[in-house]
Design an enzyme around this catalytic site. Structure first.
Site, PDB file in Angstrom:
ATOM      1  N   TYR A  51      53.114  40.553  46.521  1.00  0.00           N
ATOM      2  CA  TYR A  51      51.765  41.113  46.317  1.00  0.00           C
ATOM      3  C   TYR A  51      51.836  42.391  45.472  1.00  0.00           C
ATOM      4  CZ  TYR A  51      47.246  43.220  47.492  1.00  0.00           C
ATOM      5  OH  TYR A  51      46.007  43.809  47.434  1.00  0.00           O
TER       6      TYR A  51
ATOM      7  N   ILE B 109      40.600  48.602  52.773  1.00  0.00           N
ATOM      8  CA  ILE B 109      39.145  48.404  52.802  1.00  0.00           C
ATOM      9  C   ILE B 109      38.817  47.356  53.857  1.00  0.00           C
ATOM     10  CG2 ILE B 109      37.121  47.812  51.399  1.00  0.00           C
ATOM     11  CD1 ILE B 109      38.791  50.302  50.417  1.00  0.00           C
TER      12      ILE B 109
ATOM     13  N   SER C 215      33.867  31.639  43.932  1.00  0.00           N
ATOM     14  CA  SER C 215      34.996  31.479  44.859  1.00  0.00           C
ATOM     15  C   SER C 215      35.329  29.998  44.883  1.00  0.00           C
ATOM     16  CB  SER C 215      34.662  31.989  46.258  1.00  0.00           C
ATOM     17  OG  SER C 215      33.757  31.120  46.899  1.00  0.00           O
TER      18      SER C 215
ATOM     19  N   ASP D  84      38.670  27.873  40.965  1.00  0.00           N
ATOM     20  CA  ASP D  84      39.964  28.390  41.422  1.00  0.00           C
ATOM     21  C   ASP D  84      40.555  29.149  40.239  1.00  0.00           C
ATOM     22  OD1 ASP D  84      42.657  28.752  42.043  1.00  0.00           O
ATOM     23  OD2 ASP D  84      42.766  26.876  43.174  1.00  0.00           O
TER      24      ASP D  84
HETATM   25  P1  NAP Z   1      39.160  38.517  51.163  1.00  0.00           P
HETATM   26  O1  NAP Z   1      38.206  39.148  52.115  1.00  0.00           O
HETATM   27  O2  NAP Z   1      40.262  37.660  51.694  1.00  0.00           O
HETATM   28  O3  NAP Z   1      38.346  37.687  50.064  1.00  0.00           O
HETATM   29  C1  NAP Z   1      39.052  37.033  49.034  1.00  0.00           C
HETATM   30  C2  NAP Z   1      38.087  36.352  48.096  1.00  0.00           C
HETATM   31  O4  NAP Z   1      38.829  35.734  47.026  1.00  0.00           O
HETATM   32  C3  NAP Z   1      37.299  35.236  48.763  1.00  0.00           C
HETATM   33  O5  NAP Z   1      36.019  35.171  48.177  1.00  0.00           O
HETATM   34  C4  NAP Z   1      38.107  33.984  48.412  1.00  0.00           C
HETATM   35  O6  NAP Z   1      37.275  32.839  48.507  1.00  0.00           O
HETATM   36  C5  NAP Z   1      38.528  34.340  46.985  1.00  0.00           C
HETATM   37  N1  NAP Z   1      39.722  33.635  46.478  1.00  0.00           N
HETATM   38  C6  NAP Z   1      40.959  33.605  47.023  1.00  0.00           C
HETATM   39  N2  NAP Z   1      41.782  32.863  46.262  1.00  0.00           N
HETATM   40  C7  NAP Z   1      41.040  32.424  45.208  1.00  0.00           C
HETATM   41  C8  NAP Z   1      41.309  31.602  44.082  1.00  0.00           C
HETATM   42  N3  NAP Z   1      42.526  31.049  43.879  1.00  0.00           N
HETATM   43  N4  NAP Z   1      40.317  31.363  43.190  1.00  0.00           N
HETATM   44  C9  NAP Z   1      39.088  31.895  43.389  1.00  0.00           C
HETATM   45  N5  NAP Z   1      38.763  32.676  44.420  1.00  0.00           N
HETATM   46  C10 NAP Z   1      39.732  32.921  45.329  1.00  0.00           C
HETATM   47  O7  NAP Z   1      39.901  39.622  50.264  1.00  0.00           O
HETATM   48  P2  NAP Z   1      39.535  41.175  49.982  1.00  0.00           P
HETATM   49  O8  NAP Z   1      40.168  41.981  51.040  1.00  0.00           O
HETATM   50  O9  NAP Z   1      38.091  41.311  49.695  1.00  0.00           O
HETATM   51  O10 NAP Z   1      40.372  41.392  48.622  1.00  0.00           O
HETATM   52  C11 NAP Z   1      39.763  41.180  47.357  1.00  0.00           C
HETATM   53  C12 NAP Z   1      40.617  41.815  46.278  1.00  0.00           C
HETATM   54  O11 NAP Z   1      40.814  43.195  46.589  1.00  0.00           O
HETATM   55  C13 NAP Z   1      42.015  41.205  46.148  1.00  0.00           C
HETATM   56  O12 NAP Z   1      42.380  41.160  44.784  1.00  0.00           O
HETATM   57  C14 NAP Z   1      42.901  42.191  46.899  1.00  0.00           C
HETATM   58  O13 NAP Z   1      44.215  42.196  46.413  1.00  0.00           O
HETATM   59  C15 NAP Z   1      42.192  43.495  46.577  1.00  0.00           C
HETATM   60  N6  NAP Z   1      42.472  44.567  47.543  1.00  0.00           N
HETATM   61  C16 NAP Z   1      42.009  44.497  48.829  1.00  0.00           C
HETATM   62  C17 NAP Z   1      42.272  45.546  49.702  1.00  0.00           C
HETATM   63  C18 NAP Z   1      41.742  45.579  51.117  1.00  0.00           C
HETATM   64  O14 NAP Z   1      42.064  46.521  51.841  1.00  0.00           O
HETATM   65  N7  NAP Z   1      40.941  44.635  51.541  1.00  0.00           N
HETATM   66  C19 NAP Z   1      43.045  46.628  49.275  1.00  0.00           C
HETATM   67  C20 NAP Z   1      43.519  46.647  47.957  1.00  0.00           C
HETATM   68  C21 NAP Z   1      43.218  45.614  47.100  1.00  0.00           C
HETATM   69  P3  NAP Z   1      37.872  31.332  48.608  1.00  0.00           P
HETATM   70  O15 NAP Z   1      38.998  31.383  49.599  1.00  0.00           O
HETATM   71  O16 NAP Z   1      36.737  30.477  49.015  1.00  0.00           O
HETATM   72  O17 NAP Z   1      38.339  30.993  47.223  1.00  0.00           O
END
Ligand code: NAP
Length: 254
Positions: free
Chosen positions: A154, A187, A38, A61
């Protein structure tokens, strides 16, 4: 049922929180070496510490090709190769058309879509060298199947990941590298929590299973795509959403 993945090496991006953390933890439990990636190194370090000595934190990043190259190099230096890439890092800021700027749009595309390309490009030399690999992309139902006001950028990025995946799967098949995608519904993660209680309540009501998914629900699907047994599966998607995309209307749930 499945052959052990013990000793294999996975890179998981966006692994400091949410779904990425769930994937990294599940792969760690299965005995894999995990590079926990991350931008915020302290968060990645605490997840790596939770997983144990086979895990290592790395700050990158995904919008930076140089960072992604350094990430792949770190995995090869520490573990001797890369077997699995989980291209999971992503962001989901909300902005309606008319308010959304070109910079807002590009920021989401650069992180979610170009970031996926950067990570895949970075691991290819190591995977092609072994003539084997598993790439698992975290897409979404939003974009490929559904829409949501405020998430046109998105949705475009998440649908774009699938377009990228299908051509990549064809190109990489001769190297025995598979490319598949999980498509989560809603999720329970830190990122989703940030969308507020009203959002969560409305979502729960629209899901036939009446609950948000857990990060383990997604991680188990990623584990399948990562397995040896999934070696003939490529360019495919798996929706993990508690049935959310099924009802035509709320009334359809009875
Ligand atoms: P989250 O809780 O906000 O976590 C996001 C993660 O990505 C963190 O570890 C963040 O850490 C990292 N990150 C963000 N920008 C980054 C960058 N430029 N380079 C490297 N790391 C980066 O998000 P999440 O809900 O787990 O979602 C994760 C994935 O699942 C995403 O692709 C999202 O589109 C997908 N998704 C989520 C859901 C849901 O309901 N939660 C549903 C469908 C799809 P840092 O900020 O420290 O970099």
């Amino acid at each position: 049922m499945f052959k052990s993945l013990e000793g294999k090496t996975a890179i998981v991006t966006g692994a400091s929180k949410g779904i990425g953390r769930g994937i990294a933890t599940r792969l760690g439990e299965a005995g894999l070496n995990v590079l926990v990636v991350s931008r915020t190194i302290a968060d990645a370090e605490s997840v790596a510490a939770e997983i144990g000595p086979r895990a290592q934190a790395f700050a990158a990043d995904v919008t930076s090709p140089d960072d992604c190259a350094a990430m792949a190099e770190a995995a090869v230096n520490r573990y001797g190769g890369i077997d699995i890439l989980c291209a999971n890092a992503g962001i989901f800021p909300s902005a309606k058309l008319g308010e959304m700027t070109a910079q807002d749009f590009e920021h989401v595309i650069r992180t979610n879509l170009t970031g996926t390309f950067n990570c895949v490009s970075a691991v290819l030399p190591a995977m092609k060298g072994k003539r084997a690999g598993r790439i698992v992309i975290t897409s979404s139902i939003t974009g490929p199947i559904t829409g949501f006001a405020g998430w046109s950028h998105y949705g475009a990025s998440k649908a774009g990941q699938l377009g990228f995946m299908r051509s990549a799967a064809i190109e990489l098949a001769p190297w025995n590298i598979t490319v598949n995608a999980v498509m989560p519904g809603n999720i329970w993660t830190e990122g989703l929590e940030g969308l507020g209680k009203d959002y969560v309540t409305a979502m729960e009501a629209s899901i036939p299973m009446k609950r948000l998914g857990t990060v383990s629900d997604i991680a188990n699907a990623v584990l399948f795509f990562s397995s040896e047994e999934a070696g003939y599966v490529t360019g495919q998607t798996l929706v993990i959403d508690g049935g959310q995309v099924l009802p035509e209307t709320l009334a359809a749930m009875g």
